[in-house]
Write an enzyme that holds these catalytic residues in place. Structure first.
Site, PDB file in Angstrom:
ATOM      1  N   GLY A 109       0.807  -1.213   0.000  1.00  0.00           N
ATOM      2  CA  GLY A 109       0.000   0.000   0.000  1.00  0.00           C
ATOM      3  C   GLY A 109       0.838   1.261   0.000  1.00  0.00           C
ATOM      4  O   GLY A 109       0.391   2.313   0.428  1.00  0.00           O
ATOM      5  N   GLY A 111       2.074   2.760  -2.697  1.00  0.00           N
ATOM      6  CA  GLY A 111       1.917   3.545  -3.912  1.00  0.00           C
ATOM      7  C   GLY A 111       3.021   3.339  -4.930  1.00  0.00           C
ATOM      8  O   GLY A 111       3.124   4.073  -5.904  1.00  0.00           O
ATOM      9  N   SER A 115       2.065  -4.698  -5.136  1.00  0.00           N
ATOM     10  CA  SER A 115       1.301  -5.918  -5.414  1.00  0.00           C
ATOM     11  C   SER A 115       1.558  -6.431  -6.828  1.00  0.00           C
ATOM     12  O   SER A 115       1.814  -7.631  -7.033  1.00  0.00           O
ATOM     13  CB  SER A 115      -0.195  -5.660  -5.225  1.00  0.00           C
ATOM     14  OG  SER A 115      -0.492  -5.371  -3.874  1.00  0.00           O
ATOM     15  N   ASP A 159       1.507  -1.042 -13.709  1.00  0.00           N
ATOM     16  CA  ASP A 159       2.480  -1.593 -12.762  1.00  0.00           C
ATOM     17  C   ASP A 159       3.101  -2.901 -13.228  1.00  0.00           C
ATOM     18  O   ASP A 159       4.294  -3.142 -13.030  1.00  0.00           O
ATOM     19  CB  ASP A 159       1.820  -1.795 -11.400  1.00  0.00           C
ATOM     20  CG  ASP A 159       1.393  -0.490 -10.754  1.00  0.00           C
ATOM     21  OD1 ASP A 159       1.813   0.574 -11.248  1.00  0.00           O
ATOM     22  OD2 ASP A 159       0.626  -0.532  -9.775  1.00  0.00           O
TER      23      ASP A 159
END
Length: 346
Positions: A109, A111, A115, A159
């Site tokens: 988490g 940013g 993940s 990502d």
């Protein structure tokens, strides 16, 4: 035999959010990002036992499961299980016992795309283990499908591609999940100047991007004019920033970064908050030119642009808050895996 892999995290420089459906399907998305020397890691160790052991430090899961070609997705170590299930299914592989260990350099988490980088990292380990015929595009696409479709986790597309390709990339997101990655050939002095001009600050609070992203998606679907127009400007900022970056124009880079943050805050209510605003107030008062939260917003890392001679003042000022400044460098390489045989071990 032991298989290891690593995948870099990334800084979203401009255009973030335009890679999220339905915006990218309706209007097309453009994103400028760059990988940094913070990583996700994965190790797979072959076992002679009939079990699968998952030691996921990032997910806080340390469990053993009976050997099977499919693991239940039950909220524990979902990324590991999602990759395993898809690889076993797509390539019709026979299950065999193994231990898998995962961890990363940044908080979940944050940013920085942790993940998605982890999914790419785990996938790279299986690619190395089973010699699967997947290049960077195929790896990125499969990682995206596992995370967004198989596991139904909210988010965009940048990502996975950033983690697989590495370096500075200008990405195009088109209909039907078509993605085009344009690597940027950066002059060394520009990269050095950019590193000298950025302060990367962790707010001390991780956040779940799902709520913010879902609100963003809803605003686009409902045709919220202010949100859609803001996203158009965010997408254009990726084009403008690419030109400024390739020219080494840090003044324009800083201005575009700041304007992008102002537009991003119009996309969803939870993108900014008093904690983030306090960090901005402190950094700007100490000499920062502009800043932007990396990722969806709501917490995690903030990157501030500063004149290099004022960098120490900004770092010292931020040091009085509850978060911390993270040293970093930009990297050129994407995810990769390698094998370690018993004779190679320490």
């Amino acid at each position: 035999m032991i298989i290891r892999s690593k995948a870099p995290l990334r800084l979203g420089l401009a255009g973030g959010g335009s890679d999220v459906s339905p915006y990218s399907d309706l209007y097309g998305g453009l994103v400028l990002n760059a990988t940094i020397n913070l990583y996700t890691y994965c190790t797979i160790e072959e076992l002679d036992t009939q079990e699968i052991i998952i030691d996921s430090y990032d997910a806080g899961c340390f469990k053993s499961f009976p050997l099977s070609s499919k693991l239940d997705i039950d909220g524990e170590a979902s990324l590991v299980k999602g990759v395993y299930n898809r690889v076993m299914s797509d390539y019709k592989l026979n299950p065999k016992g193994f231990r898998i260990t995962t961890y990363n350099d940044a908080p979940i988490g944050s940013g920085l795309g942790t993940s998605s980088s982890m999914v790419v990292c785990i996938l790279k380990a299986f690619i190395e283990w089973f010699s699967l015929p997947l290049g960077d595009y195929e790896t990125s696409r499969l990682a995206y499908e596992i995370e967004r479709k198989d596991l139904n986790l909210s988010g965009g597309k940048q990502d996975q591609y950033s983690a697989a390709f590495g370096g500075f990339n200008f990405m195009e997101f088109l209909k039907e999940d078509l993605v085009i990655v344009n690597p940027l050939k950066m002059k060394r002095w520009i990269v050095d100047e950019l590193e000298a001009s950025i302060v990367l600050y962790f707010t001390g609070a991780s956040r779940s991007s799902a709520k913010i992203i879902n609100e963003q998606k809803e605003n686009t679907s409902k045709g919220n004019n202010e949100a859609v127009e803001a996203m158009h400007k965010i997408k254009q900022s990726a084009i403008d920033m690419k030109l400024a970056l390739l020219k080494g124009d840090m003044h324009s880079f800083a201005y575009i970064l700041g304007k992008g943050w102002e537009n991003k805050k119009k996309m969803a209510n939870a993108i900014s908050n008093p904690m983030i605003q306090e960090a901005f107030d402190v950094a700007i008062s100490a000499g920062a030119i502009s800043g932007k939260v990396s990722g969806a917003g709501g917490g995690g890392f903030i990157m501030f642009m500063v004149e290099p001679t004022k960098k120490k003042m900004v770092i010292d000022a931020l040091g009085k808050l509850s978060g911390f400044v993270m040293p970093f460098q930009f990297t050129e390489d994407g995810a990769h895996g390698w094998k370690v045989y018993e004779t190679d071990r320490v």
